[in-house]
Scaffold this motif. Structure first.
Motif, short mmCIF file in Angstrom:
data_model
loop_
_atom_site.label_atom_id
_atom_site.label_comp_id
_atom_site.label_asym_id
_atom_site.label_seq_id
_atom_site.Cartn_x
_atom_site.Cartn_y
_atom_site.Cartn_z
N VAL B 364 1.02 -1.51 -0.07
CA VAL B 364 0.27 -0.49 -0.03
C VAL B 364 1.01 1.27 -0.46
O VAL B 364 1.70 1.24 0.91
N ASP B 365 0.65 2.33 -1.51
CA ASP B 365 2.10 3.04 -1.51
C ASP B 365 1.08 4.55 -1.17
O ASP B 365 0.29 4.71 -0.69
N ALA B 366 2.52 5.24 -0.38
CA ALA B 366 1.63 6.84 0.06
C ALA B 366 1.01 7.35 -0.79
O ALA B 366 1.28 7.28 -2.27
N ARG B 367 -0.37 7.65 -0.86
CA ARG B 367 -1.57 8.25 -1.76
C ARG B 367 -1.00 9.36 -2.09
O ARG B 367 -1.27 9.59 -3.13
N THR B 368 -1.09 10.69 -1.15
CA THR B 368 -1.03 11.72 -1.89
C THR B 368 0.41 13.01 -0.93
O THR B 368 0.62 11.64 0.00
N GLU B 369 0.41 13.81 -1.37
CA GLU B 369 1.78 14.01 -0.60
C GLU B 369 0.67 14.99 0.34
O GLU B 369 1.81 15.00 1.74
N GLN B 370 -0.35 15.04 0.58
CA GLN B 370 -0.76 16.06 1.87
C GLN B 370 -0.90 15.11 3.46
O GLN B 370 -1.31 15.02 4.62
N GLU B 371 -0.98 13.51 3.21
CA GLU B 371 -0.78 12.57 3.86
C GLU B 371 0.41 12.56 4.37
O GLU B 371 1.57 12.92 3.49
N LYS B 372 0.32 12.71 5.93
CA LYS B 372 1.36 12.41 7.14
C LYS B 372 2.33 10.94 6.88
O LYS B 372 1.53 10.55 7.31
N ILE B 373 3.26 11.42 6.39
CA ILE B 373 4.26 9.82 6.68
C ILE B 373 4.98 9.63 8.07
O ILE B 373 5.74 10.78 8.47
N VAL B 374 4.43 8.57 8.92
CA VAL B 374 4.96 8.61 10.25
C VAL B 374 5.53 7.40 10.20
O VAL B 374 4.54 6.25 9.67
N THR B 375 6.27 7.25 10.58
CA THR B 375 7.54 5.21 10.90
C THR B 375 6.43 5.23 12.77
O THR B 375 6.38 5.97 13.08
N MET B 376 7.05 3.89 12.35
CA MET B 376 6.01 3.47 14.63
C MET B 376 7.09 4.09 15.18
O MET B 376 6.75 3.97 15.83
N SER B 377 8.00 4.07 15.15
CA SER B 377 9.37 4.65 15.99
C SER B 377 9.01 5.78 16.43
O SER B 377 9.03 6.29 17.06
N SER B 378 8.56 6.86 15.13
CA SER B 378 8.29 8.30 15.51
C SER B 378 7.52 8.43 16.02
O SER B 378 6.97 8.79 17.07
N LEU B 379 6.23 7.42 16.05
CA LEU B 379 4.99 6.94 17.05
C LEU B 379 4.96 7.45 18.21
O LEU B 379 4.53 7.19 19.43
N ARG B 380 6.25 5.83 18.49
CA ARG B 380 6.40 6.30 20.10
C ARG B 380 6.97 6.95 20.52
O ARG B 380 7.06 7.60 21.70
N GLU B 381 8.33 7.62 19.61
CA GLU B 381 8.90 9.35 20.28
C GLU B 381 7.60 9.68 20.44
O GLU B 381 7.59 10.31 21.83
N LEU B 382 6.68 10.22 19.71
CA LEU B 382 5.84 11.41 19.55
C LEU B 382 5.40 11.02 21.39
O LEU B 382 4.94 11.98 22.22
N SER B 383 4.19 9.93 21.03
CA SER B 383 3.91 9.17 22.68
C SER B 383 4.65 10.13 23.59
O SER B 383 4.18 9.82 24.32
N LEU B 384 6.46 9.21 23.76
CA LEU B 384 6.32 8.76 25.07
C LEU B 384 6.33 10.58 25.38
O LEU B 384 6.76 11.06 26.69
N LYS B 385 6.73 11.70 23.96
CA LYS B 385 6.94 12.89 24.22
C LYS B 385 5.88 13.54 24.90
O LYS B 385 6.15 14.43 25.92
#
Lengths: 322, 400, 157
Positions: B364-385
């Protein structure tokens, strides 16, 4: 005193409150019976044997998010559910349940009320059509055209068969027709073919299997109601329940001798007779498969309408004899 | 006035995602187009990276209904590549499970057909009785859907006397019920009115469009891999190939019900003639470079696997062709000039198994430029922050 | 008709068009033709032998070339017709004229191997999603799967 009685008639019995509770009960009965025919349990959870389930469903739907499609005709889209519910509820008031006098006519029981009731039962079909058409969804549009196409099939046989007993009873007033057959029960047997045809037509009018074509789930998703949600859908569902009660009440009045005996015995009569009609409708629903819209038209005009005319001729001949 | 109606990828008539776009003129379909790929998982590519044994379980997961079909088809091919011969008893049990699977799949189809035609009572009754065969499968293999009974060189579980007796007893009930459904499905007027003459596919068209299975047999072509290319023990089992001449959905229903009856006979024969002995032989880890075409009659039709080995413990190429894919071309033909109301029935009549038909590669590829690309690790960082300076729940204090 | 009789018939009918013919197992025949002779061989199979059922078309990446296997079947034998095309110029004639049911398999070949099928009636992608990056052919051996970045639909970057 008369004002009070009218208020009771409009609000308590057989007005809004009774309509609400009895139609939800009728839906529960129909669902339970249908489930038992299919070797299922049906509703069990809410209330004793799930009897409160339709009310729970109603409340739940009322609290759901209500979405109006952007391209829909907003005014019409919003007004239709309430309008439809009002129409069928008025139909309920015309049933000769209580507070009528055989000798004199009143605003709720007059000569010709059978025609008014039939008219009130025809209007929901147009409500469904407008509902489907105004929501501009493709599936709704197809559903709406199916609603109208079917109308041309079942409406004529229904009118013919419901008016047949009226002709024999020589009256256009529901209360008098019922009273006539109470006095001469044997004559009611003559109307048996008409009763069967009327049952089939009522099934089509209520859009239940085998005639659930306008909202055939596996073909056109929700059909006419695809875009409806929340409160509006709840009102539509309640409207269909009330329509079920009114239509079966009409059949019970015309063919089964009505509901004699005033307040309480009349109520018991009403419940027993409408539930009998609903049972037959449920049985029909459980034992058939959905047919196509062209087959509905073929069925109506090839079998139902000619048989209804034949029945009418027989009744006119019998009337000449007695 | 003609307009285009989308049936799917999400639609109540479809149990799995597939896109059918029909161009309708009122209620009549003028054009139909299929769009596949919603259920594409990359099985063929993945199979090249797994060992022979791991692939059995991968193949089993191609489909949720005919899981045994794919596993058996694959295992048969691999056994040929490894040049081993499974013992008789193992083959009997393998075919027993495959016939039971056919029974459960056809009963499932019968119920779905009832549901698509709006005959819900039929659906409820058939599916209730389908539970019997599901129970049998559970007693044999321990599972209801993915039986996991195949191994390279035989099967993994043996049958005992009690199980055989249980199966034979249940079979009697199934026979009676199926006879009743045959009567109901072919005589109930409103049901027959919906099935008869719908989805016409003439014999010539069925052949030229390479249809398979009950779709083909209902057009009067007696083609059945079990008869034409008898794999495993089908050479010694007596049975008939069921056909119908009506070329419509009713014919497909009749063929499936007749096949149910044949399957009961086969199951009875297998159980009564079950040979003694071991159920499996040991398989080597590698296969010599070779290639094999393995064919199998799945409930939906001919299932074909092409397997090529390169001498290692992994296959060089596994090509899977599920029966549903072969029937799509015929489906388009059947849909044209029918009613909208018949779409679910015609489509259901090929017994579509979309997850079988679309296996290969998934991304499943990234559809459009508007959608934000997030990796699992950055999500985890975000949640920790986000939660760093907040008091943890059990340490929180009541403010008053 | 047993296998040997079928092999004799193929040798006789297609003569020197057959590059190699093998019979590795009972009821399994593999034979190879060149791409130029593919249409002639398929139409000979259909019209002379009456083999009309095409099970599927498998593609194989052999490194320097692609091998295509046309799996035919009749009521006694599974016949595999194979042909080879160079990787630099992967062009194949369509057999849909002769066998209409081949359309889906040919579309799948286009998707998965990047083979150009000439004269195909419908050349849209079959399985790959819209917006699939061009030049990515998943079943080629040199194509590696990379896990795509996770996406929050509708999120703003």
């Amino acid at each position: 005193m008369a004002t009070l009685k009218t208020l009771v008639y409009l609000i308590l019995y057989p007005g809004l409150l009774f309509i609400f509770f009895y139609s939800t009960f009728a839906e529960w009965y129909d669902r339970k019976l249908y489930a038992r025919f299919q070797n299922r349990m049906g509703p069990t959870h809410t209330g004793r044997a799930g009897v409160l389930q339709p009310i729970a469903d109603f409340i739940k739907l009322m609290s759901k998010e209500d979405i109006v499609p952007e391209r829909a005709d907003r005014g019409l889209f919003r007004a239709l559910p309430a309008f439809g519910l009002a129409i069928v509820s008025v139909g309920m008031l015309l049933l000769p349940l209580w507070n009528y006098n055989l000798a004199s006519s009143s605003p709720i029981s007059f000569s010709g009320d059978i025609v008014v009731l039939l008219y009130l039962l025809s209007l929901p079909t147009f409500i469904f059509f407008l509902a489907g058409w105004s929501s501009t969804n493709l599936f709704s549009t197809v559903g709406a055209t199916r609603v109208l196409t079917m109308l041309f099939g079942y409406e004529v046989p229904l009118f013919l068969t419901v008016l047949t007993p009226a002709i024999l009873a020589n009256s256009w007033r529901l209360a008098e027709i019922a009273a006539f057959y109470r006095q001469q029960p044997l004559l009611a047997l003559l109307n048996l073919p008409a009763f069967i045809i009327a049952l089939i037509c009522v099934q089509a009018k209520l859009e239940r299997t085998p005639f659930d074509i306008p909202h055939a789930e596996t073909e056109i998703v929700g059909g006419t109601f695809t875009e409806y949600s929340g409160k509006k859908l709840a009102l539509f569902r309640l409207m269909m329940d009330v329509e079920l009660v009114v239509a079966s009440g009409l059949l019970a009045t015309v063919f089964l001798g009505g509901f004699p005996g005033g307040l309480l015995p009349g109520l018991i009569n009403f419940i027993i007779k409408t539930l009998l009609v609903i049972s037959l409708l449920s049985l029909l629903r459980a034992t058939t498969s959905r047919i196509r819209v062209d087959q509905v038209i073929a069925l109506s005009w090839r079998y139902l309408a000619p048989l209804a005319v034949l029945q009418l001729v027989v009744i006119i001949l019998v009337k000449g004899l007695i | 006035m003609s307009f285009e109606i989308p049936i799917g990828p999400q639609h109540p008539a479809l149990k799995e995602p597939v896109g059918i776009r029909v161009t309708v003129d009122g209620e009549i379909i003028r054009e139909a187009d299929l769009r596949l790929g919603y259920n594409h998982r990359g099985v063929e590519k993945l199979a090249e990276q797994k060992t022979w044994t791991q692939n059995i379980y991968l193949m089993e997961r191609i489909c949720g209904i005919c899981s045994h079909s794919h596993a058996t088809c694959y295992v048969q091919g691999v056994e040929k590549l490894m040049e081993i011969e499974p013992p008789k008893r193992g083959l009997y049990i393998r075919i027993l499970v495959s016939e039971l699977e056919r029974v459960h799949s056809h009963l499932l189809w019968l119920g779905v057909a009832g549901h698509e035609a709006g005959f819900d009572s039929f659906f409820m009754y058939v599916w209730r009785d389908r539970e019997i065969v599901m129970d049998i499968l559970e007693t044999i293999s321990g599972n209801r859907v993915h039986y996991g009974i195949n191994a390279i060189g035989g099967v993994r579980r043996d049958l005992d006397e009690m199980q055989i007796k249980h199966i034979l007893d249940s079979l009697e009930v199934l026979r009676q019920r199926s006879a009743y459904y045959e009567k109901l499905g072919t005589t109930e007027p409103s049901f027959v009115a919906r099935l008869a003459g719908v989805g016409y596919l003439s014999k010539e068209e069925a052949i030229s469009l390479c249809a398979v299975g009950p779709t083909l047999r209902a057009s009067g072509v007696p083609m059945d891999v079990r008869k034409d290319d008898p794999y495993a023990v089908y050479g010694e089992v007596p049975f008939e190939v069921c056909t119908a001449e009506t070329c419509d959905v009713l014919g497909r229903t009749v063929v499936r019900i007749k096949e149910l009856m044949q399957s009961y006979n086969i199951i009875e024969f297998l159980l009564k003639n079950l040979p003694a002995g071991p159920i499996a032989v040991r398989a080597p880890r590698r296969a010599k470079p070779n290639e094999v075409v393995s064919r199998y009659e799945a409930p939906r039709g001919e299932n074909i696997h092409y397997i090529k080995s390169n001498g290692s413990d992994k296959p060089e190429r596994v090509k899977v062709r599920a029966p549903t894919l072969a029937n799509y071309a015929a489906t388009i033909k059947m849909l044209k000039n029918g009613f909208i109301a018949d779409v679910p029935l015609i489509f259901a009549a090929i017994d579509p198994c979309i997850c079988c038909a679309e296996r290969s590669v998934a991304i499943v590829d990234a559809r459009t430029e508007q959608e934000k690309i997030v990796t699992m690790s950055s999500l985890r960082e975000l949640s920790l922050k986000m939660t760093k300076h907040q008091a943890r729940k059990r340490e929180a204090e009541w403010p008053l | 008709m047993n296998d040997q009789a079928l092999i004799d018939k193929i040798n006789e009918g297609l003569k020197d068009k057959v590059v190699v013919i093998t019979n590795p197992a009972p009821r399994r025949i593999f034979f190879k033709v060149t791409t130029d002779n593919l249409l002639a061989a398929v139409s000979w199979l259909k019209h002379e032998l009456g083999i009309t059922h095409l099970s599927t078309i498998s593609g194989l990446d052999l490194g320097q070339s692609f091998e295509l296997l046309y799996h035919f079947a009749n009521n006694c034998c599974a016949l595999t017709l194979r042909t080879e095309i160079p990787r630099e110029q992967p062009v194949l004639p369509s057999i849909c004229e002769i066998i209409p049911g081949a359309i889906l398999y040919e579309r799948e070949l286009q998707d998965m191997f990047g083979i150009t099928v000439q004269n195909i009636p419908d050349s849209r992608p079959l399985l790959l999603p819209d917006g699939w990056p061009a030049g990515n052919y998943p079943l080629r051996k040199d194509w590696k799967y990379e896990r795509p970045p996770e996406v929050i639909p509708g999120g703003k970057s």
